[in-house]
Design a protein around this motif. Structure first.
Motif, PDB file in Angstrom:
ATOM      1  N   ASP A   1       0.819  -1.212   0.000  1.00 22.39           N
ATOM      2  CA  ASP A   1       0.000   0.000   0.000  1.00 22.39           C
ATOM      3  C   ASP A   1       0.855   1.264   0.000  1.00 22.39           C
ATOM      4  OD1 ASP A   1      -2.741  -1.307   0.467  1.00 22.39           O
ATOM      5  OD2 ASP A   1      -1.512  -2.143   2.079  1.00 22.39           O
ATOM      6  N   TYR A   2       2.059   1.171   0.575  1.00 23.82           N
ATOM      7  CA  TYR A   2       2.973   2.301   0.631  1.00 23.82           C
ATOM      8  C   TYR A   2       4.332   1.839   0.113  1.00 23.82           C
ATOM      9  CZ  TYR A   2      -0.416   2.837   4.463  1.00 23.82           C
ATOM     10  OH  TYR A   2      -1.549   2.836   5.222  1.00 23.82           O
TER      11      TYR A   2
ATOM     12  N   GLU B   1       0.959   2.021  -9.568  1.00 21.49           N
ATOM     13  CA  GLU B   1       0.727   2.450  -8.194  1.00 21.49           C
ATOM     14  C   GLU B   1       0.422   3.946  -8.114  1.00 21.49           C
ATOM     15  OE1 GLU B   1       0.607   0.052  -5.563  1.00 21.49           O
ATOM     16  OE2 GLU B   1       0.454  -0.980  -7.492  1.00 21.49           O
ATOM     17  N   ASP B   2      -0.335   4.319  -7.089  1.00 16.63           N
ATOM     18  CA  ASP B   2      -0.732   5.705  -6.860  1.00 16.63           C
ATOM     19  C   ASP B   2       0.511   6.545  -6.566  1.00 16.63           C
ATOM     20  OD1 ASP B   2      -1.740   8.128  -6.032  1.00 16.63           O
ATOM     21  OD2 ASP B   2      -3.071   7.299  -4.501  1.00 16.63           O
TER      22      ASP B   2
ATOM     23  N   MET C   1       1.398   7.609  -3.086  1.00 17.98           N
ATOM     24  CA  MET C   1       1.818   6.609  -2.114  1.00 17.98           C
ATOM     25  C   MET C   1       3.224   6.069  -2.424  1.00 17.98           C
ATOM     26  SD  MET C   1      -0.404   6.367   0.225  1.00 17.98           S
ATOM     27  CE  MET C   1      -1.849   7.415   0.367  1.00 17.98           C
TER      28      MET C   1
ATOM     29  N   GLN D   1      -4.591   2.259   5.150  1.00 19.36           N
ATOM     30  CA  GLN D   1      -5.407   1.706   4.067  1.00 19.36           C
ATOM     31  C   GLN D   1      -4.832   0.363   3.631  1.00 19.36           C
ATOM     32  OE1 GLN D   1      -4.830   4.848   1.048  1.00 19.36           O
ATOM     33  NE2 GLN D   1      -3.506   3.428  -0.072  1.00 19.36           N
TER      34      GLN D   1
ATOM     35  N   LYS E   1      -6.632  -0.380  -2.620  1.00 18.31           N
ATOM     36  CA  LYS E   1      -6.179   0.717  -3.465  1.00 18.31           C
ATOM     37  C   LYS E   1      -6.871   0.667  -4.817  1.00 18.31           C
ATOM     38  CE  LYS E   1      -2.025  -2.006  -4.500  1.00 18.31           C
ATOM     39  NZ  LYS E   1      -0.563  -2.048  -4.392  1.00 18.31           N
ATOM     40  N   THR E   2      -6.964   1.849  -5.433  1.00 19.39           N
ATOM     41  CA  THR E   2      -7.468   1.937  -6.794  1.00 19.39           C
ATOM     42  C   THR E   2      -6.260   2.034  -7.712  1.00 19.39           C
ATOM     43  OG1 THR E   2      -9.434   3.108  -6.059  1.00 19.39           O
ATOM     44  CG2 THR E   2      -8.884   3.264  -8.395  1.00 19.39           C
TER      45      THR E   2
END
Length: 386
Positions: free
Chosen positions: A149-150, A167-168, A171, A379, A382-383
């Protein structure tokens, strides 16, 4: 004041500890974080240097130990060790109830950490994602990126690559490599500050180091593991012919380690290696101190790509294990060929100026990562940003 966030960091091998030692320290010092340190796999085993002893000596309290290494040091054993790790770590996470799990780099045991945390809906942070090497480590690293997530990456190219993986960007953080924090401290020293023989024992001759020495650390390559003995014999022959004082470190637990270890033992029995001393392990700051004042590092360890870049230590990088990884000008790549190894080492012996690089950061990654672990929203979904 809210309860501190519980951060579970999983250490699975001796390099993993040196990679995140400053992160552990920063978490431990942070008033709003609680460190839950889990030590697993080869980090617990004496034959690979008992990294756990150094962890405890440094004052870190261990929340759980996970014994999951299956003997064999082949591809089947690696897969089964990962499976056992998933079973055992799931129980540990269930007991500790961490807010975030942190996993490091790309070793096969880290996959167990990532899978367990993901299926238990625990936010996962990954240190050193986005890098490329071309072997099984790269598959593991990118798979963990998709589970994480990170992302706390060590270079700008790694940051871009993680984003390209979908990935976002919000993040993905280029924190630099935490091991550079230790390298920065080591770079302030003006001499070798300890006697490696008396402090760490080891086996073999004890050559005089006062006029310079070489360090060797060569691991098997997982997708070439059947050739590991042949690979190490080329290096052994080269080091014997160079005939400079040499400090040689034992290989890690990867598939092919039996071939590497057997090759070393057989060569030692056949030839009198008066110029070589062998070690299992060494504390991270001592190891970097030793590297800093060496003539060069020979082998295929990532320490040659990372910490040695910052320190400017010349590196003869052998074979494909570090293919395509970001590197500084301190590295010369050669194949498993004794002539090439000898030529590269000889060239470094005549080099007057060392070439340093901050491609993996400038030395404050630990504190950056600890603060992010405190500030980031919790979180576990994730999107994908395709």
């Amino acid at each position: 004041m809210n309860n501190p966030r519980k951060i579970a960091v999983v250490i699975t091998a001796r390099p993993s500890y040196s990679r995140v030692k400053t992160v552990l320290t920063a978490i431990q010092k942070h008033p709003e974080l609680e460190l839950q340190l889990i030590v697993a796999a080869s980090a617990l085993l004496d034959r690979y240097g008992s990294a756990v002893n150094y962890i405890e000596k440094d004052g870190f309290e261990i929340a759980a130990k996970v014994f999951n290494v299956l003997e064999g040091e082949n591809l089947t054993a690696a897969a089964k060790t990962t499976g056992i790790g998933i079973l055992e770590l799931s129980t540990v996470f269930d007991n500790l109830r961490p807010d975030i799990v942190v996993t490091v780099a790309d070793r096969f045991e880290t996959m167990a950490t990532a899978i367990s945390a993901s299926y238990m809906n625990i936010p996962l942070a990954h240190i050193q994602g986005g890098e490329v090497t071309g072997n099984i480590d790269e598959k593991v690293r990118h798979a963990i990126t998709k589970l994480a997530d990170y992302h706390f990456v060590a270079s700008e190219n790694a940051r871009k690559r993680v984003i390209l993986l979908g990935e976002d960007p919000q993040m993905v953080f280029n924190t630099g490599c935490p091991s550079i924090d230790i390298a920065q401290q080591v770079a302030q020293k003006t001499e070798l500050t300890f006697d490696p023989y008396s402090k760490y024992g080891g086996v073999g001759s004890q050559p005089d180091l006062s006029n310079g020495y070489i360090v060797v650390m060569q691991h098997p390559v997982t997708n070439e593991y059947q050739d590991s003995r042949k690979h190490i014999e080329a290096t052994l022959t080269a080091i014997q012919q160079i005939n400079l004082p040499t400090l040689w470190f034992w290989p890690n637990v990867d598939a092919g380690a039996d071939g590497t270890s057997t090759g070393i033992r057989s060569f030692r029995e056949k030839y009198k290696m008066d110029n070589v001393h062998f070690f299992k392990n060494m504390e991270g700051d001592d190891f970097l101190n030793l590297l800093y004042f060496s003539k060069c590092l020979v082998g295929n360890s990532s320490v040659g790509i990372r910490e040695c870049a910052y320190l400017g230590v010349p590196v003869v990088n052998i074979g494909s294990r570090q293919n395509r990884r970001d590197r500084g000008e301190n590295v010369v790549d050669v194949s498993y060929d004794q002539t090439q190894i000898i030529q590269a080492v000889t060239a470094f012996l005549h080099q007057k100026e060392r070439k340093k690089s901050e491609v993996y950061g400038g030395g404050n990654a630990g504190e950056k990562i600890a603060q992010l672990l405190k500030d980031l929203p919790l979180q576990f979904h994730k999107t994908i940003a395709y």
